[in-house]
Design a protein around this motif. Structure first.
Motif, PDB file in Angstrom:
ATOM      1  N   PHE A  57       0.804  -1.214   0.000  1.00  0.00           N
ATOM      2  CA  PHE A  57       0.000   0.000   0.000  1.00  0.00           C
ATOM      3  C   PHE A  57       0.842   1.270   0.000  1.00  0.00           C
ATOM      4  O   PHE A  57       0.394   2.306  -0.470  1.00  0.00           O
ATOM      5  N   GLY A  58       2.057   1.179   0.545  1.00  0.00           N
ATOM      6  CA  GLY A  58       2.921   2.352   0.620  1.00  0.00           C
ATOM      7  C   GLY A  58       3.974   2.408  -0.463  1.00  0.00           C
ATOM      8  O   GLY A  58       4.646   3.429  -0.623  1.00  0.00           O
ATOM      9  N   GLY A  59       4.145   1.301  -1.196  1.00  0.00           N
ATOM     10  CA  GLY A  59       5.147   1.269  -2.254  1.00  0.00           C
ATOM     11  C   GLY A  59       6.576   1.383  -1.731  1.00  0.00           C
ATOM     12  O   GLY A  59       7.464   1.869  -2.428  1.00  0.00           O
ATOM     13  N   ILE A  60       6.813   0.921  -0.517  1.00  0.00           N
ATOM     14  CA  ILE A  60       8.118   1.065   0.119  1.00  0.00           C
ATOM     15  C   ILE A  60       8.974  -0.163  -0.191  1.00  0.00           C
ATOM     16  O   ILE A  60       8.702  -1.263   0.299  1.00  0.00           O
ATOM     17  N   GLU A  61      10.001   0.037  -0.996  1.00  0.00           N
ATOM     18  CA  GLU A  61      10.888  -1.048  -1.433  1.00  0.00           C
ATOM     19  C   GLU A  61      11.545  -1.753  -0.241  1.00  0.00           C
ATOM     20  O   GLU A  61      11.628  -2.980  -0.211  1.00  0.00           O
ATOM     21  N   GLN A  62      12.018  -0.972   0.738  1.00  0.00           N
ATOM     22  CA  GLN A  62      12.685  -1.572   1.906  1.00  0.00           C
ATOM     23  C   GLN A  62      11.730  -2.477   2.674  1.00  0.00           C
ATOM     24  O   GLN A  62      12.129  -3.525   3.180  1.00  0.00           O
ATOM     25  N   ALA A  63      10.478  -2.101   2.752  1.00  0.00           N
ATOM     26  CA  ALA A  63       9.484  -2.943   3.430  1.00  0.00           C
ATOM     27  C   ALA A  63       9.311  -4.266   2.688  1.00  0.00           C
ATOM     28  O   ALA A  63       9.180  -5.323   3.315  1.00  0.00           O
ATOM     29  N   ALA A  64       9.344  -4.203   1.357  1.00  0.00           N
ATOM     30  CA  ALA A  64       9.232  -5.427   0.553  1.00  0.00           C
ATOM     31  C   ALA A  64      10.440  -6.335   0.792  1.00  0.00           C
ATOM     32  O   ALA A  64      10.295  -7.559   0.932  1.00  0.00           O
ATOM     33  N   GLU A  65      11.627  -5.751   0.855  1.00  0.00           N
ATOM     34  CA  GLU A  65      12.836  -6.534   1.128  1.00  0.00           C
ATOM     35  C   GLU A  65      12.779  -7.145   2.523  1.00  0.00           C
ATOM     36  O   GLU A  65      13.121  -8.319   2.704  1.00  0.00           O
ATOM     37  N   ASN A  66      12.335  -6.361   3.488  1.00  0.00           N
ATOM     38  CA  ASN A  66      12.192  -6.877   4.856  1.00  0.00           C
ATOM     39  C   ASN A  66      11.167  -8.001   4.916  1.00  0.00           C
ATOM     40  O   ASN A  66      11.346  -8.981   5.640  1.00  0.00           O
ATOM     41  N   HIS A  67      10.110  -7.856   4.144  1.00  0.00           N
ATOM     42  CA  HIS A  67       9.057  -8.870   4.106  1.00  0.00           C
ATOM     43  C   HIS A  67       9.626 -10.212   3.648  1.00  0.00           C
ATOM     44  O   HIS A  67       9.308 -11.257   4.217  1.00  0.00           O
ATOM     45  N   LEU A  68      10.496 -10.174   2.648  1.00  0.00           N
ATOM     46  CA  LEU A  68      11.101 -11.413   2.150  1.00  0.00           C
ATOM     47  C   LEU A  68      12.042 -12.026   3.183  1.00  0.00           C
ATOM     48  O   LEU A  68      12.095 -13.255   3.340  1.00  0.00           O
ATOM     49  N   ILE A  69      12.775 -11.197   3.906  1.00  0.00           N
ATOM     50  CA  ILE A  69      13.666 -11.699   4.961  1.00  0.00           C
ATOM     51  C   ILE A  69      12.836 -12.311   6.091  1.00  0.00           C
ATOM     52  O   ILE A  69      13.137 -13.405   6.585  1.00  0.00           O
TER      53      ILE A  69
END
Length: 177
Positions: A129-141
């Protein structure tokens, strides 16, 4: 007094320990388990959509993506509910004869699971929803960390069932309201 507070903080709940988990606690455990399994099954569709989004493309509506997003939200809500129940009702004591180090590891693992089951939907929401790339990377970790802790949790339950033979696994099968 500090020991009592530490006990409540680590174990989650009042000093008197229930004999087992309630029907509601058991149902929530298995519903969350099913939802998390579904999240891993649906992960490919949202990961592909994220790649399109990250490259500036447009993501079309997909029921699989929606199921992943709403499933993640449901996990977080149900885990928060589980935590409220744990603090109100408590959790059963460690099996008799268990070494203090094992008890501490079990508590840390459970709290780690709770933390990851909250952080996963939060990071996924911030990414989607926020388009935050770092959040996506953290999500995968966090995805990898969660699967590792789930694997350890299952291994510990099987160890208790078949090696220690203390029937610990029955706590999540039979309610003790």
């Amino acid at each position: 007094m500090r020991e009592a507070q530490a006990s409540i903080c680590l174990q989650g709940g009042p000093m008197s320990k229930p004999n087992g988990y309630s029907r509601l606690q058991i149902r929530l455990h298995w519903i969350v388990f099913g939802l998390i399994a579904l999240q891993y099954i649906l992960a490919d569709s949202i990961e592909e959509a994220w790649q399109v989004f990250a490259k500036g493309g447009t993501v079309e509506f997909s029921p699989l993506i929606a199921a992943h997003v709403f499933g993640g939200m449901a996990v977080m809500v149900l885990v928060l509910w589980r935590l409220v129940l744990r603090f109100k009702r408590g959790a059963p004591a460690a099996p008799e004869g268990e070494k203090p180090a094992q008890t501490m590891i079990a508590h840390l693992m459970h709290w780690g699971l709770y933390l990851l089951m909250i952080l996963m939907p939060l990071s996924g929401s911030l990414a989607w929803f926020g388009g935050i790339e770092q959040a996506a990377e953290n999500h995968l970790i966090l995805k990898v960390a969660l699967i590792v802790l789930i694997g350890l949790h299952v291994a510990a339950a099987l160890y208790h069932q078949f090696v220690v033979k203390d029937n610990l696994i029955d706590r999540m099968r039979t309610a003790r309201d």
